[in-house]
Design an enzyme around this catalytic site. Structure first.
Site, mmCIF file in Angstrom:
data_model
loop_
_atom_site.group_PDB
_atom_site.id
_atom_site.type_symbol
_atom_site.label_atom_id
_atom_site.label_comp_id
_atom_site.label_asym_id
_atom_site.label_seq_id
_atom_site.Cartn_x
_atom_site.Cartn_y
_atom_site.Cartn_z
ATOM 1 N N GLY A 209 0.778 -1.220 0.000
ATOM 2 C CA GLY A 209 0.000 0.000 0.000
ATOM 3 C C GLY A 209 0.814 1.275 0.000
ATOM 4 C CG ASP A 210 3.556 4.294 1.482
ATOM 5 O OD1 ASP A 210 4.484 4.804 0.828
ATOM 6 O OD2 ASP A 210 2.816 4.963 2.227
ATOM 7 C CG ASP A 211 7.487 4.768 -1.123
ATOM 8 O OD1 ASP A 211 6.626 5.126 -1.952
ATOM 9 O OD2 ASP A 211 8.169 5.581 -0.462
#
Length: 402
Positions: A209-211
């Site tokens: 959900g992110d980097d």
């Protein structure tokens, strides 16, 4: 030795925190054993709260083994904030201990037959969305001040926060891991390497959900005072997808990031393919970075290098302490279904220098937004769409050819 020998039960209902603690304590007492000790996690679902590892041990997850985090958030201990951050990353004060944790360790393997470490993070994500978190969320795996670490052949799933977080570590290999979290799960970074050196990350799949992978090194005045850069890092053969960056540096880079080689990346349905980010007040440096052999299929931006990203831990930072970004090579990048080629935005009083784009070809479904640049110098060779004038017209093109 097996965790089942210490009273553990892999039935998905029995809480095994004490069983893991007893097993690790036995291993610690056996530190003189030649070759260390292997803690075997048999097939089954092993519900547990957070537990510590020790030196000279292997945590081995059999095929079909699941170490599953309890969703009883009250049973998660609080630990001190990292000294290079000065506070919890999300909130002032301490932070919750990671599910699997280690501090000051030597020779630690976390491996197996593709067993799963499941953070059951939804309860933490809901608290974040409702703004009811009392402290910063826990990681799935955090190792601090440790050396001689191998993480391989394990699935990390649904972390409450960042998945894998080596911090103040050296001589680390992360290979053949899978990291999974829903794309709408908040801040579930795949691998966040922090103030660590001599690290290799390779042959892994990450959907989060992110980097997907980020290199960090301290936050503003706390990072500057701590003074431990991330350096000597190789990242290669990574595949993945997510709403933010495939490969990132920052934005917490106050201790500095240098001597990084990243190659053979294959990303799809990304927010940004490559994102290098810092901010005024960070200080530190980002230098001698090479990223090559990248394939992108679907992204809002192919590349972003920006000096205005990320918040601050408190009001004590000095906005006049500026980061230095120098000697960044991005080469042999091919992308399709890209909306915007890229943005390279330095800082007025700290121009990003020797930024080289070479053989970077980015295409949209119809048209693609052009490059946007300011406060940057460097060179561009064989770039599509045509590079911004700040790169195409500077005297540093020779840097790209050497």
């Amino acid at each position: 030795m097996s965790v089942a020998s210490f009273g553990g039960r892999g039935d998905g209902q029995t809480l095994n925190t004490a069983a893991f603690a007893r097993a690790v304590a036995r291993i610690e007492r056996r530190r003189g054993a030649r070759g260390g000790t292997l803690l075997y996690v048999p097939p089954g679902v092993w519900l547990t709260g957070p537990f510590n590892l020790t030196s000279h041990m292997t945590l081995f997850l059999a095929r079909g083994a699941v170490i599953r985090a309890t969703q009883d958030t009250s049973s998660w201990p609080l630990i001190d904030p990292l000294p290079s951050y000065g506070r919890g990353r999300e909130l002032p004060g301490g932070r919750y201990m990671s599910l699997i944790h280690g501090n000051g360790l030597q020779d630690v393997f976390i491996t197996g037959e593709n067993g799963t470490i499941d953070g059951q993070g939804s309860v933490w994500w809901d608290m974040w969305k409702r703004r009811t978190l009392p402290f910063t969320r826990p990681h799935l795996l955090e190792l601090m001040y440790s050396t001689g670490v191998i993480v391989s052949n394990v699935v990390f799933q649904d972390s409450p926060f960042w998945n894998i977080h080596p911090v103040y570590c050296s001589n680390v290999v992360i290979t053949n891991v899978t990291v999974l979290a829903p794309h709408d799960s908040p801040n579930t970074d795949g691998i966040d390497l922090d103030s660590s050196n001599n690290v290799c990350i390779e042959d892994s799949y990450i959907s989060a959900g992110d980097d997907l992978i980020s290199i960090k090194s301290g936050w503003d005045e706390y990072g500057i005072a701590f003074g431990r850069p991330s350096s000597g890092i190789t990242i290669r053969r990574i595949t993945g997808s997510g709403p933010f960056a495939g490969f990132a540096i920052g934005s917490e880079t106050s201790d500095g990031v240098e001597n990084v080689l990243v190659e053979h990346l294959n990303f799809f349905n990304m927010g940004v393919g490559i994102h290098i980010k810092t901010n005024s007040g960070r200080g530190g440096f980002i230098r001698n970075i090479t990223v090559s052999e990248v394939t992108l299929n679907g992204a809002r931006y192919g590349l972003r290098i920006a000096g205005d990203v990320g918040g601050h831990p408190d009001t004590s930072y000095n906005p006049n302490v500026l980061p230095v970004v120098d000697s960044v090579r991005i080469k042999n990048v091919w992308g399709q279904n890209i909306r915007q080629a890229g943005l390279i935005r330095g800082i007025k009083n700290s121009v990003f220098s020797r930024i080289c784009l070479s053989n970077v070809k980015l295409y949209g479904r119809a048209s693609i937004g052009p490059w946007k640049c300011q406060a940057v110098s460097g060179g561009a060779l064989d770039v599509q769409p045509s590079a911004c004038a700040e790169l195409a017209s500077t005297s540093e093109t020779g840097f790209c050819t050497t």
